[in-house]
Design a protein around this motif. Structure first.
Motif, PDB file in Angstrom:
ATOM      1  N   SER A 149       0.838  -1.195   0.000  1.00 31.53           N
ATOM      2  CA  SER A 149       0.000   0.000   0.000  1.00 31.53           C
ATOM      3  C   SER A 149       0.881   1.256   0.000  1.00 31.53           C
ATOM      4  O   SER A 149       0.614   2.224  -0.718  1.00 31.53           O
ATOM      5  N   ARG A 150       1.963   1.215   0.792  1.00 28.75           N
ATOM      6  CA  ARG A 150       2.883   2.355   0.839  1.00 28.75           C
ATOM      7  C   ARG A 150       3.583   2.549  -0.510  1.00 28.75           C
ATOM      8  O   ARG A 150       3.733   3.665  -1.006  1.00 28.75           O
ATOM      9  N   LEU A 151       4.005   1.448  -1.115  1.00 27.43           N
ATOM     10  CA  LEU A 151       4.686   1.533  -2.418  1.00 27.43           C
ATOM     11  C   LEU A 151       3.741   2.087  -3.477  1.00 27.43           C
ATOM     12  O   LEU A 151       4.129   2.896  -4.322  1.00 27.43           O
ATOM     13  N   LEU A 152       2.480   1.674  -3.403  1.00 20.93           N
ATOM     14  CA  LEU A 152       1.475   2.174  -4.360  1.00 20.93           C
ATOM     15  C   LEU A 152       1.295   3.676  -4.209  1.00 20.93           C
ATOM     16  O   LEU A 152       1.232   4.416  -5.195  1.00 20.93           O
ATOM     17  N   GLU A 153       1.236   4.118  -2.965  1.00 16.52           N
ATOM     18  CA  GLU A 153       1.046   5.543  -2.686  1.00 16.52           C
ATOM     19  C   GLU A 153       2.210   6.355  -3.267  1.00 16.52           C
ATOM     20  O   GLU A 153       1.999   7.359  -3.955  1.00 16.52           O
ATOM     21  N   GLU A 154       3.441   5.865  -3.003  1.00 16.47           N
ATOM     22  CA  GLU A 154       4.645   6.531  -3.527  1.00 16.47           C
ATOM     23  C   GLU A 154       4.618   6.591  -5.046  1.00 16.47           C
ATOM     24  O   GLU A 154       4.972   7.590  -5.658  1.00 16.47           O
ATOM     25  N   TRP A 155       4.200   5.477  -5.645  1.00 15.90           N
ATOM     26  CA  TRP A 155       4.209   5.358  -7.104  1.00 15.90           C
ATOM     27  C   TRP A 155       3.183   6.297  -7.728  1.00 15.90           C
ATOM     28  O   TRP A 155       3.452   6.954  -8.730  1.00 15.90           O
ATOM     29  N   ILE A 156       2.001   6.364  -7.107  1.00 13.21           N
ATOM     30  CA  ILE A 156       0.940   7.256  -7.628  1.00 13.21           C
ATOM     31  C   ILE A 156       1.459   8.701  -7.619  1.00 13.21           C
ATOM     32  O   ILE A 156       1.308   9.437  -8.599  1.00 13.21           O
ATOM     33  N   THR A 157       2.108   9.102  -6.515  1.00  9.15           N
ATOM     34  CA  THR A 157       2.667  10.462  -6.421  1.00  9.15           C
ATOM     35  C   THR A 157       3.684  10.682  -7.539  1.00  9.15           C
ATOM     36  O   THR A 157       3.675  11.723  -8.205  1.00  9.15           O
ATOM     37  N   GLU A 158       4.548   9.688  -7.744  1.00 11.86           N
ATOM     38  CA  GLU A 158       5.577   9.822  -8.786  1.00 11.86           C
ATOM     39  C   GLU A 158       4.942   9.918 -10.173  1.00 11.86           C
ATOM     40  O   GLU A 158       5.371  10.716 -11.008  1.00 11.86           O
ATOM     41  N   MET A 159       3.908   9.133 -10.423  1.00  8.16           N
ATOM     42  CA  MET A 159       3.240   9.151 -11.734  1.00  8.16           C
ATOM     43  C   MET A 159       2.522  10.488 -11.974  1.00  8.16           C
ATOM     44  O   MET A 159       2.497  11.002 -13.094  1.00  8.16           O
TER      45      MET A 159
END
Ligand SMILES: NC(=O)C1=CN([C@@H]2O[C@H](COP(=O)(O)OP(=O)(O)OC[C@H]3O[C@@H](n4cnc5c(N)ncnc54)[C@H](O)[C@@H]3O)[C@@H](O)[C@H]2O)C=CC1
Ligand SMILES: O=C(O)C(=O)Cc1ccc(O)cc1
Length: 365
Positions: free
Chosen positions: A243-253
């Motif tokens: 869930s944390r990795l997804l959150e980071e990735w969404i921000t990066e995208m």
């Protein structure tokens, strides 16, 4: 001295471990599985010495390897805890996530059990015993996570037991294991599946789209062809990290989207350049969560028999091929074959044979 090992769950991973254990005369291998056909297959193909129920086998075992899906492994551990064991037993597992397993191991009250968490970090998109191979873990990292009750001597005994897997052992704490595998294995799996979903949606508008899916799309989405039930279980057990990795990735995208919308050329080049640099530096010869094999790239023509000629040449020299993939082949034009070998030695031998027969072959693509 003979030692008795129970493998509970004889699928891809349990079956592969059983096959490697059977290579030593010192081991007596008992298999247990909820699937009767699997047990029969294991017995008739001599993947185990004996088939047994879990309840009976635990009483005979010096070592137990739990190789069922993660949630089942936790249930088996609880069952084992409530068994009146007649002797001391070293218990391990193979689960792709270590936190929840080690938590369950921390709650064990049965003093006869020493738990050492395990994760052989190689696999396949296939499942089941038919896909099991004794050399599946050769050169792969095999993570061990000792629990509070295990001693260095018992960890050593575990490594000795698993010697014929020919893997490289690495001791990790569950927390760091789950964070790292989250980044390099679990999260990429989710993204691979999401790319396939995206392509599927766009196919409604462009029915020809799958025919354009070139080597790049196939490479990046290869892992999306794996066993869905296994991966749901992995996602569930590593959900906090994921869930944390997804959150980071969404921000990066979101950030990347802005750069693309505003055509920020330099920033986009920097972004791609940094990724290239890091990717190019990842060791090729190590098998990791996303295994890198001993690959060879060969140019071939799209002519009938082109693939067979390459395979035949290698077979004549007794060189076994682990996998063959056709990359970027286009009708009537040269294509590239990726041949994966089991060892560096066969990779180099294969290269020599192909070059000597006039093929344009190389180790790096
Ligand atoms: N598939 C992969 O690439 C890798 C999987 N793992 C881990 O290995 C474990 C097993 O995965 P696979 O071998 O791929 O799955 P699989 O589906 O090939 O095999 C699982 C086996 O466990 C049996 N089983 C289910 N519940 C059971 C129970 N209560 N008692 C006894 N047997 C039971 C099934 O009948 C099946 O034969 C999972 O925990 C997974 O996280 C680890 C590394 C790689
Ligand atoms: O084949 C691949 O790319 C994998 O990612 C294999 C794999 C699957 C699960 C694991 O816990 C470890 C390795």
């Amino acid at each position: 001295m003979k030692r008795t090992i129970l493998i509970a769950g004889l699928g891809l991973i349990g079956g592969s471990i059983a096959k490697s254990l059977m290579l030593s005369q010192q081991n007596y291998v008992i298999g247990a599985d909820v699937n009767q056909e699997t047990l029969e297959y294991a017995q008739s193909n001599k993947i185990i010495h004996e088939a047994c129920t879990f309840d009976e086998a635990v009483l005979m075992a010096d070592y137990i390897i739990l190789a069922a899906p993660i949630s089942e492994t936790i249930r088996l551990l609880a069952k084992l805890n409530n068994t009146s064991l007649t002797k001391e037993v070293i218990v391990s597992d193979v689960s792709s996530v270590k936190g929840t397993i080690m938590k369950a191991a921390g709650e064990l009250t049965n003093e006869r059990i020493t738990f050492i968490g395990g994760h052989p970090m190689a696999g396949s998109h296939k499942k089941g015993i038919e896909a099991a191979k004794s050399h599946l873990f050769e050169n792969a990292i095999y993570v061990l996570s000792p629990s509070y009750r295990s001693t260095p001597k018992k960890v050593e005994a575990m490594q000795e037991l698993l010697m014929n897997t020919k893997s490289k052992f690495l001791i990790l704490q569950p927390e760091e294991h789950d964070e790292m595998t989250g980044v390099v294995s679990h999260f990429p799996h989710l993204i691979a599946s999401s790319l396939v979903h995206q392509a599927k949606k766009w196919q409604n508008k462009h029915p020809f789209l799958p025919n354009l899916a070139a080597g790049g799309f196939r490479d990046i989405t290869r892992i999306a062809s794996s066993n869905p039930e296994l991966w749901q279980d992995i996602f569930y057990h590593n959900r906090t990290k994921l869930s944390r990795l997804l959150e980071e990735w969404i921000t990066e995208m979101i950030d990347i989207k802005e750069r693309i919308d505003n055509n920020e050329k330099t920033k986009i080049i920097d972004y791609l350049q940094m990724a290239k640099q890091y990717r190019d530096g990842i060791p090729e010869k190590e098998k990791g969560a996303i295994p890198a094999f001993y690959d060879l790239y060969v140019d071939i023509t799209d002519q009938p028999g082109a693939l067979a000629s390459v395979v035949l040449l290698l077979a004549n020299k007794n060189i076994s091929i682990k996998n063959i993939e056709i990359l970027e082949i286009r009708e009537g034009i040269t294509g590239v074959l990726r041949l994966s070998f089991y060892t560096q030695n066969t990779q180099e031998k294969g290269l020599e044979v192909l070059i000597n027969h006039g093929y344009d072959a190389m180790i790096q693509d």
